[in-house]
Write an enzyme that holds these catalytic residues in place. Sequence first.
Site, PDB file in Angstrom:
ATOM      1  N   SER A 301       0.683  -1.141   0.086  1.00 34.35           N
ATOM      2  CA  SER A 301      -0.072  -0.020   0.026  1.00 34.35           C
ATOM      3  C   SER A 301       0.674   1.241  -0.146  1.00 34.35           C
ATOM      4  CB  SER A 301      -0.929   0.130   0.964  1.00 34.35           C
ATOM      5  OG  SER A 301      -1.928   0.860   1.055  1.00 34.35           O
ATOM      6  N   ASP A 312      10.355   5.079 -10.004  1.00 36.05           N
ATOM      7  CA  ASP A 312       9.653   5.383 -11.272  1.00 36.05           C
ATOM      8  C   ASP A 312      10.510   6.712 -11.702  1.00 36.05           C
ATOM      9  OD1 ASP A 312       8.198   3.326 -11.341  1.00 36.05           O
ATOM     10  OD2 ASP A 312       6.436   4.114 -11.683  1.00 36.05           O
ATOM     11  N   LYS A 326      -0.609  -4.356  -3.312  1.00 36.90           N
ATOM     12  CA  LYS A 326      -1.882  -3.622  -2.947  1.00 36.90           C
ATOM     13  C   LYS A 326      -1.797  -2.209  -3.477  1.00 36.90           C
ATOM     14  CE  LYS A 326      -4.805  -2.255   0.900  1.00 36.90           C
ATOM     15  NZ  LYS A 326      -4.796  -0.693   0.585  1.00 36.90           N
TER      16      LYS A 326
END
Length: 612
Positions: A301, A312, A326
């Site tokens: 999460s 990224d 999740k």
Amino acid sequence: MNLNKTNRYMPLILAACVVVGILIGTFFAKHFSGNRLSIINSGSNRLNNLLHIIDDQYVDSVNMNDLVEKAIPEILNELDPHSVYISAKDVQSANDDLRGSFSGVGIEFVIRKDTIHVQNVISGGPAENAGVLAGDKIVSINDEPFVGEEVTNEEAMRRLKGPRGTKVKIGVLRYKQTKPKYFTITRDDIYTSSISAAYMLGEKTGYVRIKNFGENTYGEMLSSLTMLSQHGFENLVIDLRDNSGGYMASAIQIADEFLPKNRRIVYTEGRKQPREIFTSTGRGTYQDVPLVVLINEGSASASEILAGAIQDNDRGTVIGRRSFGKGLVQKQIEFTDGSMIRLTIARYYSPSGRCIQKPYSTGKDKDYEEDLLVRYEHGEYFSEDSIKHTGPEYHTILGRTVYGGGGITPDIFIPEDTTGITSYYKEAAMSGLIIQFAFEYTDDNRDKLKDMKTMQGLLAHLKHQNLLEKFADYAEKNGLQRRNLMLQKSKGLFEKYIYSRIIYNMLDEEAWMEYLNQNDPAINKTLEVFRNKAAFPQKADDKKSAKGKKFSQRQEIRKDSAMKYACPCGYEYDENKGDPDNGIAPGTKWEDLPEDYVCPLCGLGKDMFEKQ
């Protein structure tokens, strides 16, 4: 004459028109409208009718409230694995975990042999001020005996917690004393930190472990970084291993501290939730600090939001094993009786556009529940080649390949260490015997150990106490047959487990983590990355050619940066990188872009971009 007749029949005519209108409307609504509201009303009416029928006609009397309490979770199970119902009696504790505080007496306890044992007393808390000590055994609460089968974690917390300012009287048995001591404690707000450790790994590297993301995590993180700055840290490792998540906002705030301006951190989107994009402000203090993030299969999460934002944006290196997966966002909705649901309303997506959520089926999904076990059995914990990516490929800012559809795959894989594991060790660990032995040893030797205030000092003492033999004798007395060959083969694991638990019992979580991190493979790899000045990822096509060179990736980014143009949504067009996903090659100048070029995220045209 005709006018009078018309006036006389007018009410009847109007009434007939209304009835005809209702009938026509009903016909078209039933046959042509397709309105979901009618479907919802029909379904909810059936549920209400069913409950009324059961209450009115069932053969035996039924507790309707209990029936509803059991039915709601089953309905939510048909949606996804993370939409949940929380009963009114459990709401407080569920919120306390995220809020970072609760009202109580300020102790950590374990239950051994149907008795509460005080494991730690929170410094400056009500229990410490009243005189309670670690090692005390609570035998009564408010003049009522509290021992035996009724002693559970839930019941103990119910009796010890309470509104701030209220009082609770406890009776405790102290070590080597036969008569209880009584303390009246005034409950107060107890603050629980989500940062379990912050210390220096050597002279240059700061270490911070975040165990969950609560309301206060961002402030606690800033305080930890300030403390580490006073020790002169130059590199930073953020440990998110086994961090199951929490508030998304806290993860976003922490990511913002490390990212340059206008970098996407995360975005969310759902059927009824328009896309919401969160971008960095550029006001973070630590944008140039070499950074490593540690994750494993227990990282979920909000942990994945932070790790995904760093990966990224090529801001740091992610080390460990594939995270949980999740990627669903829950909204908390309260009912009038005090209960609530956490309902999934959106998915979140990392900056490259990948959804981290692993596949699931509606209803009770056994495969989803056993996913981590399946990973273990397939060898994923031990070999990077065993990782199975179910989602499509995406690309970081520098063009490195990352994957969606099942957690964050680390940049550097660290296999689980199975050296020394035997069936004897597994049985000892899983049965709880090691934890029980460590606690009883701590309790019996608390007077000797209490003067050892540092992890190193306590560890040096423990190494001379022949604890492995003492444990083997203890385990055999408690039903685990001694296996000398296995005991010696697993010696290192046994000692590490026993020492760590005694250190935890006598000191605190930070000392416990400091001990566990000694010779930890992920920590060792992290320090190697920092020594090689390789924390900032390299461009995918430059990785081989740059091998062996020691330079800062941040310097490389600055050196070859060309013009950048930012969209209001946060997307940034970099002429060096282009927009390969939309057919724009790296190196394409802004003025050479097609006139109909639009932001790949929000669809705005070129005229809405601003030169950076």
